[in-house]
Design a protein around this motif. Structure first.
Motif, PDB file in Angstrom:
ATOM      1  N   LEU A 254     -25.054  65.503  91.004  1.00  0.00           N
ATOM      2  CA  LEU A 254     -24.987  65.003  89.352  1.00  0.00           C
ATOM      3  C   LEU A 254     -23.821  65.753  88.341  1.00  0.00           C
ATOM      4  CD1 LEU A 254     -27.643  63.558  87.405  1.00  0.00           C
ATOM      5  CD2 LEU A 254     -28.162  66.146  87.100  1.00  0.00           C
ATOM      6  N   ALA A 255     -23.597  66.363  88.482  1.00  0.00           N
ATOM      7  CA  ALA A 255     -22.087  66.613  87.637  1.00  0.00           C
ATOM      8  C   ALA A 255     -20.807  65.965  87.457  1.00  0.00           C
ATOM      9  CB  ALA A 255     -21.549  68.330  87.786  1.00  0.00           C
ATOM     10  N   LYS A 256     -20.995  64.965  88.951  1.00  0.00           N
ATOM     11  CA  LYS A 256     -19.915  64.327  89.121  1.00  0.00           C
ATOM     12  C   LYS A 256     -20.110  63.301  88.812  1.00  0.00           C
ATOM     13  CE  LYS A 256     -16.262  62.966  91.290  1.00  0.00           C
ATOM     14  NZ  LYS A 256     -14.923  63.298  90.867  1.00  0.00           N
ATOM     15  N   LEU A 257     -21.745  62.605  89.017  1.00  0.00           N
ATOM     16  CA  LEU A 257     -21.468  61.231  88.783  1.00  0.00           C
ATOM     17  C   LEU A 257     -21.728  61.157  86.477  1.00  0.00           C
ATOM     18  CD1 LEU A 257     -22.800  58.973  89.219  1.00  0.00           C
ATOM     19  CD2 LEU A 257     -25.322  60.120  88.884  1.00  0.00           C
ATOM     20  N   GLU A 258     -21.788  61.930  86.669  1.00  0.00           N
ATOM     21  CA  GLU A 258     -22.002  62.627  84.916  1.00  0.00           C
ATOM     22  C   GLU A 258     -20.331  62.021  84.288  1.00  0.00           C
ATOM     23  OE1 GLU A 258     -23.210  66.163  83.974  1.00  0.00           O
ATOM     24  OE2 GLU A 258     -25.587  65.282  83.735  1.00  0.00           O
ATOM     25  N   GLN A 259     -19.582  62.541  85.419  1.00  0.00           N
ATOM     26  CA  GLN A 259     -18.417  62.648  84.727  1.00  0.00           C
ATOM     27  C   GLN A 259     -17.637  61.207  85.259  1.00  0.00           C
ATOM     28  OE1 GLN A 259     -16.045  64.826  83.752  1.00  0.00           O
ATOM     29  NE2 GLN A 259     -14.789  63.314  83.416  1.00  0.00           N
ATOM     30  N   LEU A 260     -17.634  60.672  86.543  1.00  0.00           N
ATOM     31  CA  LEU A 260     -18.207  59.268  86.492  1.00  0.00           C
ATOM     32  C   LEU A 260     -18.347  58.836  85.342  1.00  0.00           C
ATOM     33  CD1 LEU A 260     -18.527  58.545  90.720  1.00  0.00           C
ATOM     34  CD2 LEU A 260     -16.204  59.427  89.544  1.00  0.00           C
ATOM     35  N   THR A 261     -19.214  59.000  85.044  1.00  0.00           N
ATOM     36  CA  THR A 261     -20.465  57.670  83.870  1.00  0.00           C
ATOM     37  C   THR A 261     -18.694  57.646  83.174  1.00  0.00           C
ATOM     38  OG1 THR A 261     -22.157  57.801  85.187  1.00  0.00           O
ATOM     39  CG2 THR A 261     -22.009  57.020  82.561  1.00  0.00           C
ATOM     40  N   ASN A 262     -18.543  59.197  82.843  1.00  0.00           N
ATOM     41  CA  ASN A 262     -17.575  59.431  81.674  1.00  0.00           C
ATOM     42  C   ASN A 262     -16.387  58.499  81.259  1.00  0.00           C
ATOM     43  OD1 ASN A 262     -19.656  60.627  80.138  1.00  0.00           O
ATOM     44  ND2 ASN A 262     -19.309  62.544  81.025  1.00  0.00           N
TER      45      ASN A 262
ATOM     46  N   ASP B 206      -9.758  53.880  78.052  1.00  0.00           N
ATOM     47  CA  ASP B 206      -8.152  53.565  78.594  1.00  0.00           C
ATOM     48  C   ASP B 206      -7.528  53.597  80.581  1.00  0.00           C
ATOM     49  OD1 ASP B 206      -8.921  56.566  79.149  1.00  0.00           O
ATOM     50  OD2 ASP B 206      -6.901  56.840  78.791  1.00  0.00           O
ATOM     51  N   ILE B 207      -8.606  53.076  81.131  1.00  0.00           N
ATOM     52  CA  ILE B 207      -9.221  53.337  82.383  1.00  0.00           C
ATOM     53  C   ILE B 207      -8.724  51.972  83.063  1.00  0.00           C
ATOM     54  CG2 ILE B 207     -11.406  52.730  82.399  1.00  0.00           C
ATOM     55  CD1 ILE B 207     -11.982  55.120  84.419  1.00  0.00           C
ATOM     56  N   SER B 208      -7.913  51.748  84.096  1.00  0.00           N
ATOM     57  CA  SER B 208      -7.751  50.276  84.176  1.00  0.00           C
ATOM     58  C   SER B 208      -9.130  50.207  84.986  1.00  0.00           C
ATOM     59  CB  SER B 208      -6.554  50.685  85.278  1.00  0.00           C
ATOM     60  OG  SER B 208      -7.185  51.021  86.554  1.00  0.00           O
ATOM     61  N   LEU B 209      -8.882  49.048  85.221  1.00  0.00           N
ATOM     62  CA  LEU B 209     -10.099  48.277  86.247  1.00  0.00           C
ATOM     63  C   LEU B 209     -10.721  48.287  87.051  1.00  0.00           C
ATOM     64  CD1 LEU B 209     -12.613  46.067  85.881  1.00  0.00           C
ATOM     65  CD2 LEU B 209     -10.984  44.383  86.741  1.00  0.00           C
ATOM     66  N   GLU B 210      -9.086  48.642  87.982  1.00  0.00           N
ATOM     67  CA  GLU B 210      -9.311  49.413  89.896  1.00  0.00           C
ATOM     68  C   GLU B 210      -9.840  50.475  89.735  1.00  0.00           C
ATOM     69  OE1 GLU B 210      -5.706  49.695  92.396  1.00  0.00           O
ATOM     70  OE2 GLU B 210      -5.992  48.425  91.840  1.00  0.00           O
ATOM     71  N   ASP B 211      -9.281  51.328  88.635  1.00  0.00           N
ATOM     72  CA  ASP B 211     -10.100  52.489  88.518  1.00  0.00           C
ATOM     73  C   ASP B 211     -11.909  52.830  88.060  1.00  0.00           C
ATOM     74  OD1 ASP B 211      -7.566  54.416  89.286  1.00  0.00           O
ATOM     75  OD2 ASP B 211      -7.052  54.399  88.100  1.00  0.00           O
ATOM     76  N   ALA B 212     -11.834  51.888  87.247  1.00  0.00           N
ATOM     77  CA  ALA B 212     -13.391  52.406  86.903  1.00  0.00           C
ATOM     78  C   ALA B 212     -13.934  51.489  87.884  1.00  0.00           C
ATOM     79  CB  ALA B 212     -13.448  50.515  85.829  1.00  0.00           C
ATOM     80  N   LEU B 213     -13.633  50.479  89.243  1.00  0.00           N
ATOM     81  CA  LEU B 213     -14.708  50.065  90.126  1.00  0.00           C
ATOM     82  C   LEU B 213     -14.029  50.852  91.008  1.00  0.00           C
ATOM     83  CD1 LEU B 213     -15.785  48.034  91.776  1.00  0.00           C
ATOM     84  CD2 LEU B 213     -13.513  46.924  92.503  1.00  0.00           C
ATOM     85  N   LYS B 214     -13.628  51.551  91.521  1.00  0.00           N
ATOM     86  CA  LYS B 214     -12.897  53.020  92.590  1.00  0.00           C
ATOM     87  C   LYS B 214     -14.352  54.191  92.053  1.00  0.00           C
ATOM     88  CE  LYS B 214     -10.336  55.909  92.481  1.00  0.00           C
ATOM     89  NZ  LYS B 214      -9.784  57.217  91.606  1.00  0.00           N
ATOM     90  N   ASP B 215     -14.253  54.154  90.455  1.00  0.00           N
ATOM     91  CA  ASP B 215     -15.287  55.221  90.223  1.00  0.00           C
ATOM     92  C   ASP B 215     -16.718  54.711  90.022  1.00  0.00           C
ATOM     93  OD1 ASP B 215     -13.437  57.049  89.693  1.00  0.00           O
ATOM     94  OD2 ASP B 215     -13.371  56.436  87.292  1.00  0.00           O
ATOM     95  N   PHE B 216     -16.875  53.699  89.908  1.00  0.00           N
ATOM     96  CA  PHE B 216     -17.801  52.787  90.071  1.00  0.00           C
ATOM     97  C   PHE B 216     -18.705  53.118  91.535  1.00  0.00           C
ATOM     98  CE2 PHE B 216     -20.717  49.410  90.684  1.00  0.00           C
ATOM     99  CZ  PHE B 216     -21.388  49.236  89.821  1.00  0.00           C
TER     100      PHE B 216
END
Length: 94
Positions: A8-16, A22-32
């Motif tokens: 749950l903490a990891k999911l919250e971090q990914l959401t933030n 400043d996040i790239s689209l590629e990194d945002a997609l990976k995090d998503f």
């Protein structure tokens, strides 16, 4: 339970992280994608927890010596459901 809290903490971090400007689209997609996997895992964990709660809620409570037993209807007649007529003089008229 510790894994659930960690996930749950990891999911919250990914959401933030995804919300950062400043996040790239590629990194945002990976995090998503990682977030979706974590969310599915958490959903399964919650279903297991809910199942355990249902089992616990449906189990009879064990009778202990500390728990008083109340036999409110122990003297009642099985046929009539009555405990008998009142003793003479106990009724109040009026």
């Amino acid at each position: 339970m510790k894994d659930f809290e960690t996930n749950l903490a990891k999911l919250e971090q990914l959401t933030n992280d995804i919300k950062r400007t400043d996040i790239s689209l590629e990194d945002a997609l990976k995090d998503f994608e990682e977030g979706i996997k974590l969310a599915k895992t958490l959903e399964k964990d919650i279903e297991k927890i809910e199942g355990k709660i249902q089992i616990l809620m449906n189990q009879p409570v064990p009778n202990t010596e500390d728990t008083p037993e109340l036999d409110l209807f122990a003297a009642a007649d099985a046929g009539t459901g009555s405990a008998g007529a009142p003793v003479e003089g106990l009724r109040q008229n009026g």
